[in-house]
Enzyme design. Structure first.
Site, PDB file in Angstrom:
ATOM      1  N   LEU A 127       0.834  -1.198   0.000  1.00 53.79           N
ATOM      2  CA  LEU A 127       0.000   0.000   0.000  1.00 53.79           C
ATOM      3  C   LEU A 127       0.875   1.257   0.000  1.00 53.79           C
ATOM      4  O   LEU A 127       2.087   1.171   0.234  1.00 53.79           O
ATOM      5  CB  LEU A 127      -0.906  -0.052   1.242  1.00 53.79           C
ATOM      6  CG  LEU A 127      -1.911  -1.215   1.210  1.00 53.79           C
ATOM      7  CD1 LEU A 127      -2.476  -1.509   2.593  1.00 53.79           C
ATOM      8  CD2 LEU A 127      -3.037  -0.904   0.219  1.00 53.79           C
ATOM      9  N   PRO A 128       0.286   2.421  -0.251  1.00 51.39           N
ATOM     10  CA  PRO A 128       1.122   3.620  -0.394  1.00 51.39           C
ATOM     11  C   PRO A 128       1.955   3.977   0.841  1.00 51.39           C
ATOM     12  O   PRO A 128       3.153   4.259   0.723  1.00 51.39           O
ATOM     13  CB  PRO A 128       0.117   4.732  -0.715  1.00 51.39           C
ATOM     14  CG  PRO A 128      -1.054   4.015  -1.325  1.00 51.39           C
ATOM     15  CD  PRO A 128      -1.110   2.684  -0.634  1.00 51.39           C
ATOM     16  N   LYS A 153      14.847   0.951   4.478  1.00 47.12           N
ATOM     17  CA  LYS A 153      14.253   1.303   3.173  1.00 47.12           C
ATOM     18  C   LYS A 153      14.175   2.828   3.011  1.00 47.12           C
ATOM     19  O   LYS A 153      14.524   3.379   1.965  1.00 47.12           O
ATOM     20  CB  LYS A 153      12.845   0.689   3.072  1.00 47.12           C
ATOM     21  CG  LYS A 153      12.008   1.193   1.909  1.00 47.12           C
ATOM     22  CD  LYS A 153      12.610   0.832   0.566  1.00 47.12           C
ATOM     23  CE  LYS A 153      11.957   1.619  -0.546  1.00 47.12           C
ATOM     24  NZ  LYS A 153      12.554   1.394  -1.845  1.00 47.12           N
ATOM     25  N   LYS A 164       7.720  10.995   0.284  1.00 47.06           N
ATOM     26  CA  LYS A 164       7.244  10.391   1.538  1.00 47.06           C
ATOM     27  C   LYS A 164       8.383   9.626   2.224  1.00 47.06           C
ATOM     28  O   LYS A 164       8.646   9.783   3.405  1.00 47.06           O
ATOM     29  CB  LYS A 164       6.073   9.453   1.209  1.00 47.06           C
ATOM     30  CG  LYS A 164       5.612   8.603   2.335  1.00 47.06           C
ATOM     31  CD  LYS A 164       5.410   7.122   2.063  1.00 47.06           C
ATOM     32  CE  LYS A 164       5.838   6.463   0.831  1.00 47.06           C
ATOM     33  NZ  LYS A 164       5.870   5.027   0.810  1.00 47.06           N
TER      34      LYS A 164
HETATM   35  P1  NAD Z   1       0.717   2.508  -6.281  1.00 47.69           P
HETATM   36  O1  NAD Z   1       0.136   3.826  -5.898  1.00 47.69           O
HETATM   37  O2  NAD Z   1       0.937   2.191  -7.711  1.00 47.69           O
HETATM   38  O3  NAD Z   1      -0.170   1.320  -5.649  1.00 47.69           O
HETATM   39  C1  NAD Z   1      -0.837   1.403  -4.412  1.00 47.69           C
HETATM   40  C2  NAD Z   1      -2.136   0.613  -4.539  1.00 47.69           C
HETATM   41  O4  NAD Z   1      -2.806   0.643  -3.277  1.00 47.69           O
HETATM   42  C3  NAD Z   1      -3.108   1.233  -5.574  1.00 47.69           C
HETATM   43  O5  NAD Z   1      -3.528   0.243  -6.500  1.00 47.69           O
HETATM   44  C4  NAD Z   1      -4.264   1.734  -4.724  1.00 47.69           C
HETATM   45  O6  NAD Z   1      -5.520   1.670  -5.389  1.00 47.69           O
HETATM   46  C5  NAD Z   1      -4.191   0.782  -3.537  1.00 47.69           C
HETATM   47  N1  NAD Z   1      -4.849   1.297  -2.341  1.00 47.69           N
HETATM   48  C6  NAD Z   1      -4.805   2.562  -1.847  1.00 47.69           C
HETATM   49  N2  NAD Z   1      -5.551   2.639  -0.725  1.00 47.69           N
HETATM   50  C7  NAD Z   1      -6.062   1.380  -0.512  1.00 47.69           C
HETATM   51  C8  NAD Z   1      -6.890   0.825   0.497  1.00 47.69           C
HETATM   52  N3  NAD Z   1      -7.354   1.553   1.510  1.00 47.69           N
HETATM   53  N4  NAD Z   1      -7.212  -0.497   0.396  1.00 47.69           N
HETATM   54  C9  NAD Z   1      -6.763  -1.239  -0.646  1.00 47.69           C
HETATM   55  N5  NAD Z   1      -5.978  -0.753  -1.632  1.00 47.69           N
HETATM   56  C10 NAD Z   1      -5.611   0.537  -1.552  1.00 47.69           C
HETATM   57  O7  NAD Z   1       2.072   2.417  -5.443  1.00 47.69           O
HETATM   58  P2  NAD Z   1       3.323   1.443  -5.744  1.00 47.69           P
HETATM   59  O8  NAD Z   1       4.276   2.169  -6.630  1.00 47.69           O
HETATM   60  O9  NAD Z   1       2.826   0.083  -6.072  1.00 47.69           O
HETATM   61  O10 NAD Z   1       3.993   1.448  -4.292  1.00 47.69           O
HETATM   62  C11 NAD Z   1       3.471   0.689  -3.217  1.00 47.69           C
HETATM   63  C12 NAD Z   1       4.463   0.819  -2.057  1.00 47.69           C
HETATM   64  O11 NAD Z   1       5.736   0.322  -2.463  1.00 47.69           O
HETATM   65  C13 NAD Z   1       4.689   2.274  -1.599  1.00 47.69           C
HETATM   66  O12 NAD Z   1       4.891   2.296  -0.222  1.00 47.69           O
HETATM   67  C14 NAD Z   1       5.973   2.662  -2.343  1.00 47.69           C
HETATM   68  O13 NAD Z   1       6.673   3.690  -1.660  1.00 47.69           O
HETATM   69  C15 NAD Z   1       6.726   1.340  -2.343  1.00 47.69           C
HETATM   70  N6  NAD Z   1       7.691   1.126  -3.443  1.00 47.69           N
HETATM   71  C16 NAD Z   1       7.392   1.466  -4.733  1.00 47.69           C
HETATM   72  C17 NAD Z   1       8.326   1.212  -5.745  1.00 47.69           C
HETATM   73  C18 NAD Z   1       8.070   1.554  -7.185  1.00 47.69           C
HETATM   74  O14 NAD Z   1       9.020   1.503  -7.988  1.00 47.69           O
HETATM   75  N7  NAD Z   1       6.851   1.874  -7.578  1.00 47.69           N
HETATM   76  C19 NAD Z   1       9.560   0.612  -5.419  1.00 47.69           C
HETATM   77  C20 NAD Z   1       9.803   0.246  -4.099  1.00 47.69           C
HETATM   78  C21 NAD Z   1       8.866   0.503  -3.115  1.00 47.69           C
END
Ligand code: NAD
Length: 298
Positions: free
Chosen positions: A75-76, A177, A246
């Site tokens: 999740l975010p 992280k 963040k």
């Molecule tokens: P994203 O925004 O693409 O995905 C987050 C998902 O969570 C979305 O599909 C959203 O609809 C869902 N969501 C939001 N609120 C929700 C709720 N209450 N219940 C259920 N689902 C819900 O983000 P991401 O890029 O996949 O990143 C996810 C996590 O991983 C974050 O913490 C980010 O910092 C971390 N991260 C991302 C990357 C990257 O390259 N994108 C790399 C490493 C770590």
């Protein structure tokens, strides 16, 4: 803290909450590895993508949790993680292990772990690095926090997603992280400053990168982000600029909390915050370069 009750049944299904840029390819890998993946996301489009990949999409939390002793969260941030875990639909068995693979706040993770332990639920943190490409290829770096035995129990699942290193007790994965991303963002910004200065001087950007990558200025920004997302002009790494900010704030706050001065980190946070204000809400983090370019006129 009460001891969680362990199940001796082999784990064949996994709950997966958060099917975004990272969660969807990770869940898809678990489907391909033979697990039943019961997914949930507030976005039905994300759910459809999981169904297309062979997973099961439930449109409420309760359905996802039913029967699953392992639930992964992608999740975010901590606000969303806390709200999901505290939702009354998050009705876990007492032996459930929840693995928060999101990049969350370490102290909030520790607090949540204590709260869940009262329900005999184990919380592990296992945030990742390696981006969307690493998620697709199962080559993520997974930074796990928690009891070694609990981590060992879920290691066969995590092995399909990447390489696990135990960082320490619960919350440690989230701490390392955030610190990693403070490094990553700071060197992306200074790399971009150097690249723009070199271009203005008349240097060829590809030649500059080749030289940096054989020299002491090399980093993930010079060997991955600039050649793959900035120079081709795609800015599609799949990691949002606001998510990066963040993480930087989490790291800077951590340094403050432990009393370590980090003037450069705080300065980088301020600059990235300015970029976040100026760019679209959905901007990729590699678009920091475009913000700098606009700023060249100042
Ligand atoms: P994203 O925004 O693409 O995905 C987050 C998902 O969570 C979305 O599909 C959203 O609809 C869902 N969501 C939001 N609120 C929700 C709720 N209450 N219940 C259920 N689902 C819900 O983000 P991401 O890029 O996949 O990143 C996810 C996590 O991983 C974050 O913490 C980010 O910092 C971390 N991260 C991302 C990357 C990257 O390259 N994108 C790399 C490493 C770590």
């Amino acid at each position: 803290m009460p001891e969680p009750v362990r199940s001796s049944e082999p784990i064949t299904s996994v709950g997966f909450i958060g099917l975004g840029n990272m969660g969807l390819p990770m869940a898809t890998r678990l489907v391909k590895a033979g697990y039943q993946v019961d997914g949930y996301d507030v976005s039905p489009a994300a759910g459809k993508a999981l169904t297309d990949a062979g997973g099961i999409y439930g449109d409420d939390l309760r359905g996802v949790l039913m029967g699953n002793t392992v639930v992964i969260l992608m999740l975010p941030d901590s606000d969303v993680v806390d709200s999901v875990v505290r939702d009354e639909g998050f009705d876990t068995h007492s032996w459930t292990t929840v693995i928060d693979m999101s990049s969350s706040e370490p102290l909030r993770t520790r607090a949540l772990a204590e709260e869940l332990a009262q329900r005999k639920v184990t919380l592990l943190d296992a945030p990742v690095s390696g981006g969307v490409k690493g998620a697709i290829n199962g080559k993520l770096t997974i930074m796990a926090g928690g009891d070694p035995e609990d981590i060992a129990e879920v290691a066969p699942i995590l092995a399909h997603l990447g390489k696990v290193t135990r960082a320490g007790d619960v919350g440690s994965g989230h701490a390392v992280k955030a610190l990693n991303n403070l490094l990553s963002a700071t060197h992306l910004l200074v790399t971009s400053e150097a690249m723009l200065a070199g271009e203005r001087f008349g240097l060829d950007p590809r030649v500059m990168l080749e030289i940096f990558n054989g020299s002491s200025g090399r980093s993930g920004s010079t060997d991955n982000k600039w050649p793959n997302f900035v120079l081709p002009g795609t800015f599609d790494s799949g990691f949002g600029l606001r998510l990066m900010l963040k993480d930087m704030r989490i790291a800077a706050h951590l340094a403050d909390q432990v009393g370590v001065p980090d003037p450069l980190g705080h300065a980088a946070v301020e600059l990235w915050a300015e970029a976040a204000e100026a760019l679209d809400a959905g901007a990729d983090h590699t678009e920091i370069v475009n913000w700098l370019r606009k700023d060249e006129s100042r």
